[in-house]
Motif scaffolding. Structure first.
Motif, mmCIF file in Angstrom:
data_model
loop_
_atom_site.group_PDB
_atom_site.id
_atom_site.type_symbol
_atom_site.label_atom_id
_atom_site.label_comp_id
_atom_site.label_asym_id
_atom_site.label_seq_id
_atom_site.Cartn_x
_atom_site.Cartn_y
_atom_site.Cartn_z
ATOM 1 N N GLY A 39 -3.720 3.620 13.280
ATOM 2 C CA GLY A 39 -4.171 2.190 13.597
ATOM 3 C C GLY A 39 -3.167 1.166 13.826
ATOM 4 N N PRO A 40 -3.733 0.121 14.162
ATOM 5 C CA PRO A 40 -5.203 -0.250 14.601
ATOM 6 C C PRO A 40 -5.681 0.143 15.734
ATOM 7 N N LYS A 41 -4.897 0.416 16.822
ATOM 8 C CA LYS A 41 -5.392 0.760 18.136
ATOM 9 C C LYS A 41 -4.748 2.001 19.038
ATOM 10 N N GLY A 42 -4.120 2.801 17.829
ATOM 11 C CA GLY A 42 -3.890 4.061 18.489
ATOM 12 C C GLY A 42 -2.322 3.898 19.366
ATOM 13 N N PRO A 43 -1.798 4.911 20.092
ATOM 14 C CA PRO A 43 -2.518 6.064 20.498
ATOM 15 C C PRO A 43 -3.203 7.018 19.289
ATOM 16 N N PRO A 44 -3.983 7.680 19.364
ATOM 17 C CA PRO A 44 -4.775 8.649 18.505
ATOM 18 C C PRO A 44 -3.693 9.856 18.072
ATOM 19 N N PHE A 45 -3.735 9.927 16.938
ATOM 20 C CA PHE A 45 -2.876 11.078 16.336
ATOM 21 C C PHE A 45 -1.302 10.809 16.142
ATOM 22 N N VAL A 46 -0.909 9.644 16.727
ATOM 23 C CA VAL A 46 0.628 9.401 16.743
ATOM 24 C C VAL A 46 0.755 8.478 15.624
ATOM 25 N N PRO A 47 1.735 8.945 14.316
ATOM 26 C CA PRO A 47 1.829 8.123 13.441
ATOM 27 C C PRO A 47 3.044 7.155 13.615
ATOM 28 N N LYS A 48 2.584 6.049 13.203
ATOM 29 C CA LYS A 48 3.806 4.974 13.121
ATOM 30 C C LYS A 48 4.828 5.110 12.113
ATOM 31 N N ARG A 49 6.059 4.621 12.400
ATOM 32 C CA ARG A 49 6.808 4.733 11.522
ATOM 33 C C ARG A 49 6.862 4.254 9.974
ATOM 34 N N GLY A 50 5.564 3.327 9.823
ATOM 35 C CA GLY A 50 5.463 2.583 8.555
ATOM 36 C C GLY A 50 5.255 3.474 7.435
ATOM 37 N N ILE A 51 4.704 4.906 7.755
ATOM 38 C CA ILE A 51 4.382 5.680 6.518
ATOM 39 C C ILE A 51 5.675 6.102 5.782
ATOM 40 N N VAL A 52 6.840 6.299 6.780
ATOM 41 C CA VAL A 52 7.942 6.556 6.123
ATOM 42 C C VAL A 52 8.785 5.478 5.245
ATOM 43 N N ALA A 53 8.529 4.454 5.931
ATOM 44 C CA ALA A 53 8.951 3.053 5.228
ATOM 45 C C ALA A 53 8.269 3.089 3.840
ATOM 46 N N CYS A 54 6.984 3.207 3.814
ATOM 47 C CA CYS A 54 6.246 2.997 2.760
ATOM 48 C C CYS A 54 6.623 3.869 1.497
ATOM 49 N N ALA A 55 6.966 5.310 2.118
ATOM 50 C CA ALA A 55 7.512 6.173 1.138
ATOM 51 C C ALA A 55 8.920 5.694 0.688
ATOM 52 N N ARG A 56 9.784 5.069 1.217
ATOM 53 C CA ARG A 56 11.046 4.876 0.741
ATOM 54 C C ARG A 56 10.831 3.567 -0.270
ATOM 55 N N VAL A 57 9.714 2.640 0.226
ATOM 56 C CA VAL A 57 9.551 1.662 -0.805
ATOM 57 C C VAL A 57 8.854 2.101 -2.193
ATOM 58 N N VAL A 58 8.088 2.771 -2.064
ATOM 59 C CA VAL A 58 7.196 3.303 -3.236
ATOM 60 C C VAL A 58 8.085 4.413 -3.958
ATOM 61 N N ASP A 59 9.119 5.105 -3.320
ATOM 62 C CA ASP A 59 9.997 6.034 -3.931
ATOM 63 C C ASP A 59 8.937 7.184 -4.460
ATOM 64 N N GLY A 60 8.370 7.553 -3.576
ATOM 65 C CA GLY A 60 7.215 8.855 -3.966
ATOM 66 C C GLY A 60 6.923 9.800 -2.763
ATOM 67 N N PRO A 61 6.334 10.685 -2.901
ATOM 68 C CA PRO A 61 5.986 11.775 -1.818
ATOM 69 C C PRO A 61 4.779 11.104 -1.098
#
Length: 222
Positions: free
Chosen positions: A121-143
């Motif tokens: 989100g918020p506007k796609g393209p569908p199914f293509v993940p943004k790099r933010g999920i990996v950045a979140c994992a680094r910040v949270v330090d979790g799986p």
């Protein structure tokens, strides 16, 4: 005024779904095990399935989880609804408010909170993940847990189970008395796939999430 009416109607429709839908959570026990160990996690799901995912976890115990929503008008309505249902929200996306959202995310992580994000989100393209999920994992330090939700049937014979909105993501709207399954799949962490390089691992995560999402949802565009 019109947006207030939309919110009120949407909120009561959401409550109707929570009360009447039968939910099955698959793999959620793995998430609970991390929480028992006082560890945080990152949840990522495709934008088309977020409503079904929220219904699935609305009534479960979810300690210290914050969600990231966009700064768009639709994001504002969603955030308002979810706050009313005891979810915590951080506003921002890859398009707008990203730096502020990352700052708030860092504060949340320091307070021991897990994070949820719609990765395309918020506007796609569908199914293509943004790099933010990996950045979140680094910040949270979790799986990272990849979440996908599906409407599998109706509790009442002959009743329509769901509709797909003709939007960029073919948004899934469960209907009252439907059956919903929500799946929690852990993405292998860096040590499990023997990556020492952060950039290499990030590419692995993004590729894994995109391929899995395409496998599960490619039929909705046919």
């Amino acid at each position: 005024m019109a947006r207030n009416i939309v919110f009120i109607l949407g909120y009561y429709f959401y409550l109707l779904l929570v009360k009447t839908c039968k939910v099955r959570l698959i793999g959620f026990d793995n998430v609970e095990e991390y929480w028992r160990q006082k560890k945080n996690v990152v949840f990522c799901c495709p934008h088309n399935a977020i409503l079904a995912c929220f219904i699935g976890v609305d009534s479960v115990h979810r300690p210290n989880v914050v969600l990231i929503s966009s700064l768009s008008q639709d994001g504002e309505l969603v955030a308002k609804l979810l706050i009313k249902r005891r979810f915590e929200m951080i506003r921002g996306s890859s398009n707008r408010g990203g730096k502020k959202a990352l700052f708030e995310l860092q504060k949340a992580a320091k307070l021991g909170k897990s994070v949820g994000i719609a990765f395309d989100g918020p506007k796609g393209p569908p199914f293509v993940p943004k790099r933010g999920i990996v950045a979140c994992a680094r910040v949270v330090d979790g799986p990272i847990f990849f979440i996908h939700a599906h409407v599998t049937g109706s509790r009442i014979w002959g009743l329509k189970k769901a509709i797909r909105v003709n939007s960029w993501d073919r948004f899934l709207v469960p209907l009252p008395f439907s059956k919903i399954s929500v799946h929690f799949e852990k993405i292998p962490d860096k040590t499990e796939v023997n990556f020492s390089d952060d950039e290499q691992y990030e590419k692995f995560v993004l590729k894994t999430v995109e391929e899995r999402t395409t496998e599960l949802y490619k039929h909705i565009y046919k």
